[in-house]
Every structure is written in structure tokens, then in C-alpha cells.
Design a protein around this motif. Structure first.
Motif, short mmCIF file in Angstrom:
data_model
loop_
_atom_site.label_atom_id
_atom_site.label_comp_id
_atom_site.label_asym_id
_atom_site.label_seq_id
_atom_site.Cartn_x
_atom_site.Cartn_y
_atom_site.Cartn_z
N GLU A 93 -2.33 7.16 8.68
CA GLU A 93 -1.31 8.09 9.14
C GLU A 93 -0.48 8.66 8.00
OE1 GLU A 93 0.98 6.12 12.09
OE2 GLU A 93 -0.68 5.97 13.52
N ARG A 94 -0.74 8.22 6.76
CA ARG A 94 0.06 8.68 5.62
C ARG A 94 -0.76 9.51 4.64
NH1 ARG A 94 5.20 8.40 6.25
NH2 ARG A 94 5.83 7.38 4.30
N GLU A 95 -1.98 9.89 5.03
CA GLU A 95 -2.88 10.55 4.08
C GLU A 95 -2.35 11.89 3.58
OE1 GLU A 95 -6.11 13.22 6.44
OE2 GLU A 95 -6.54 11.08 6.44
N GLY A 96 -1.53 12.59 4.37
CA GLY A 96 -1.01 13.89 3.96
C GLY A 96 0.30 13.83 3.20
N HIS A 97 0.81 12.63 2.96
CA HIS A 97 2.09 12.49 2.27
C HIS A 97 1.89 12.40 0.76
CE1 HIS A 97 3.15 11.39 6.38
NE2 HIS A 97 4.42 11.49 6.06
N LYS A 98 2.79 13.03 0.04
CA LYS A 98 2.79 12.93 -1.42
C LYS A 98 3.49 11.64 -1.84
CE LYS A 98 2.40 17.87 -2.30
NZ LYS A 98 2.98 19.07 -2.95
N PRO A 99 3.27 11.18 -3.07
CA PRO A 99 3.82 9.87 -3.49
C PRO A 99 5.32 9.72 -3.27
CG PRO A 99 2.18 10.59 -5.06
CD PRO A 99 2.35 11.73 -4.09
N ASN A 100 6.10 10.79 -3.47
CA ASN A 100 7.55 10.63 -3.32
C ASN A 100 7.98 10.42 -1.88
OD1 ASN A 100 7.28 13.19 -2.25
ND2 ASN A 100 8.57 14.22 -3.75
N ALA A 101 7.05 10.59 -0.92
CA ALA A 101 7.35 10.33 0.49
C ALA A 101 6.81 8.99 0.95
CB ALA A 101 6.77 11.45 1.35
N LEU A 102 6.27 8.20 0.01
CA LEU A 102 5.71 6.89 0.33
C LEU A 102 6.57 5.79 -0.26
CD1 LEU A 102 1.97 7.66 -0.58
CD2 LEU A 102 2.98 7.66 1.72
N SER A 103 6.59 4.64 0.42
CA SER A 103 7.30 3.47 -0.13
C SER A 103 6.52 2.92 -1.32
CB SER A 103 7.43 2.39 0.94
OG SER A 103 6.15 1.84 1.23
N GLY A 104 7.16 2.00 -2.04
CA GLY A 104 6.49 1.38 -3.18
C GLY A 104 5.21 0.67 -2.78
N GLY A 105 5.26 -0.06 -1.67
CA GLY A 105 4.08 -0.76 -1.20
C GLY A 105 2.98 0.18 -0.77
N GLU A 106 3.37 1.31 -0.13
CA GLU A 106 2.38 2.31 0.28
C GLU A 106 1.73 2.96 -0.94
OE1 GLU A 106 4.22 3.69 4.59
OE2 GLU A 106 4.91 4.66 2.74
N GLN A 107 2.53 3.27 -1.94
CA GLN A 107 1.98 3.86 -3.16
C GLN A 107 0.98 2.92 -3.82
OE1 GLN A 107 4.73 5.87 -5.94
NE2 GLN A 107 6.30 5.67 -4.35
N GLN A 108 1.31 1.63 -3.84
CA GLN A 108 0.40 0.69 -4.47
C GLN A 108 -0.89 0.54 -3.67
OE1 GLN A 108 -0.21 0.03 -7.33
NE2 GLN A 108 0.93 -1.76 -8.01
N ARG A 109 -0.80 0.63 -2.35
CA ARG A 109 -2.02 0.57 -1.54
C ARG A 109 -2.88 1.82 -1.73
NH1 ARG A 109 -0.71 -0.66 4.43
NH2 ARG A 109 1.43 -0.10 3.94
N VAL A 110 -2.24 2.97 -1.95
CA VAL A 110 -3.00 4.17 -2.31
C VAL A 110 -3.72 3.95 -3.64
CG1 VAL A 110 -2.83 6.61 -2.98
CG2 VAL A 110 -1.51 5.76 -1.04
N ALA A 111 -3.03 3.32 -4.59
CA ALA A 111 -3.65 3.04 -5.89
C ALA A 111 -4.83 2.09 -5.74
CB ALA A 111 -2.61 2.46 -6.85
N VAL A 112 -4.71 1.11 -4.85
CA VAL A 112 -5.83 0.19 -4.60
C VAL A 112 -7.01 0.96 -3.99
CG1 VAL A 112 -6.60 -1.76 -3.20
CG2 VAL A 112 -4.41 -1.87 -4.41
#
Length: 244
Positions: A137-156
């Protein structure tokens, strides 16, 4: 023990520093089995990142060598090493290194596009990976709209795009709050078990070491084996990944 994917032997790394030569790594030996999680502990500045950069073929050692599936890795040219990294190694870093102008989906697609995948293939694969890390549900969000944990999961998810045999993670939870860090650790455990990938993780976080099959501590340039901690079981790990 599983068959070794990676063998590090007598690895040394030196840098020219004011006043002389700085010996950062002093004869490192390390075996990493297929599907194994190995955590390297140590304080900041002891050389963990240097070790990971060499194992991930981002840098070359001063002396010693690395065999990947029985092949001497550093006999390859720099161009061939770049192709090797893109195909066989995934990287997860402490500060994510997501591209701020792109969405989560587009960030995950990047390794595939660099490797020659079509846009359609890239989108399909990226959506699959984001679903696996709980971020559909967060695929259309840019990094600044994601939490730290969400950003790290995108990196994974980005690190897993090419289905690498080896994942290198450098302080992957060092910038997260304790609860989010625990969920990320459990996610790493679950992904390693489900995919049979080998993970080499550098950290000073003792909690992260509990998900490891093997652990070592880097002290004065030498890698000292330690007894592994007790990690979460598969069911507990899977439960913890929800809501990170």
C-alpha cells in the motif's frame, strides 16, 4: 553445516594515513554457508564496513583473497566485478540510500533496470517484493513520506530484486528505534530462511546478533568467533514483521 558460498582467507587491508600505514584488517578468515546468517559485531570504527565492502567486491584487499563458489573473486576485472555485484550481491545500508525523487516502487526497480530488465518486468518484480515486506500500500510514496522502518524495508526489497546469493547489510538497524529494529531483524531472519540466501551483517547491535547462525567480533583487525545467540523461531519472526 551448509556448503560454503564464500571463503575469506588471510584478508588484510591497509590504508596510507598521516604518520604511516593504518592496518585495518589483519588476516581475516571467514566461511559463509549457503543460506546462513553471519553477524560481525564490533564498535564503530573497528573496520566492519571495510570488511563488508571487500566481501561485497566494492573494494579490493591489500593481501589475501575471497573465493565465491570456489572462484577467486579478485581475479576478475573491475568491470566484471561490477557485473558480479549487480547479479549476485544485494546491499542494505544504515541510511537506506533511497533516491528521494523516486517512489518506493521505482527505487526497488532500479537494480533490475540497471541489469537490463524491461519496465514491465521491473514493476512486476518490485510489486512482488514490496508485498513480501508488507509495503504494497506504500508503493507510490516517495522516501520522505515513509517512516524509517518503511524506508529500510524498501531498501531490503531493492537488495533482493535480482535474487542475489549474498546479501551484505551494514548496520541495517542502526538508525531505527528499538521496536522497529526488532521487526527488521525478524524480517531478515524470515527472508533468509525462505529464500536460502546468505547474509553477512555488520553491526554493534547485540539484538540483531540473536538472529544469526554464526557470529564473530572484530577486534583490533582480527575476527574472533563467538557462540551464536538464540534467534526467533520462524513463526515468531513472521509475526514480528507485521507493522514495522
Amino acid at each position: 553445516m551448509s556448503e560454503a558460498l564464500l571463503r575469506v582467507r588471510a584478508l588484510e587491508k591497509e590504508f596510507v594515513a598521516p604518520g604511516g600505514i593504518l592496518r585495518v584488517l589483519r588476516g581475516i578468515d571467514l566461511d559463509l554457508g549457503q543460506g546462513e546468517i553471519h553477524v560481525v559485531l564490533g564498535a564503530s570504527g573497528v573496520g566492519k564496513s571495510t570488511l563488508l565492502h571487500i566481501v561485497g567486491a566494492l573494494d579490493r584487499p591489500t593481501r589475501g583473497g575471497i573465493e565465491f563458489r570456489g572462484e577467486d573473486l579478485f581475479r576478475r576485472s573491475d568491470a566484471d566485478l561490477a557485473r558480479f555485484r549487480n547479479r549476485h550481491v544485494g546491499f542494505v545500508f544504515q541510511f537506506h540510500h533511497l533516491l528521494p525523487e523516486f517512489t518506493a516502487l521505482e527505487n526497488v526497480m532500479m537494480p533490475g533496470l540497471i541489469g537490463g530488465a524491461s519496465l514491465a518486468e521491473g514493476r512486476s518484480r518490485a510489486r512482488e517484493l514490496l508485498a513480501q515486506v508488507g509495503l504494497s500500500e506504500r508503493e507510490g510514496h516517495k522516501p520522505n513520506a515513509l517512516s524509517g522502518g518503511e524506508q529500510q524495508r524498501v531498501a531490503v526489497a531493492r537488495a533482493l530484486f535480482r535474487e542475489p546469493l549474498l546479501v551484505i547489510a551494514d548496520e541495517p538497524s542502526g538508525n531505527l528505534d528499538p521496536e522497529t529494529a526488532e521487526r527488521l531483524h525478524a524480517l531478515v531472519y524470515t527472508l533468509a530462511r525462505e529464500r536460502g540466501q546468505s547474509w553477512l551483517i555488520a553491526t554493534h547491535n547485540e539484538s540483531l546478533a540473536r538472529v544469526a547462525d554464526n557470529r564473530s567480533r572484530l577486534i583490533q583487525g582480527r575476527l574472533i568467533p563467538e557462540d551464536p545467540g538464540e534467534g526467533p523461531g520462524p513463526v515468531e519472526a513472521a509475526e514480528r514483521t507485521q507493522g514495522a
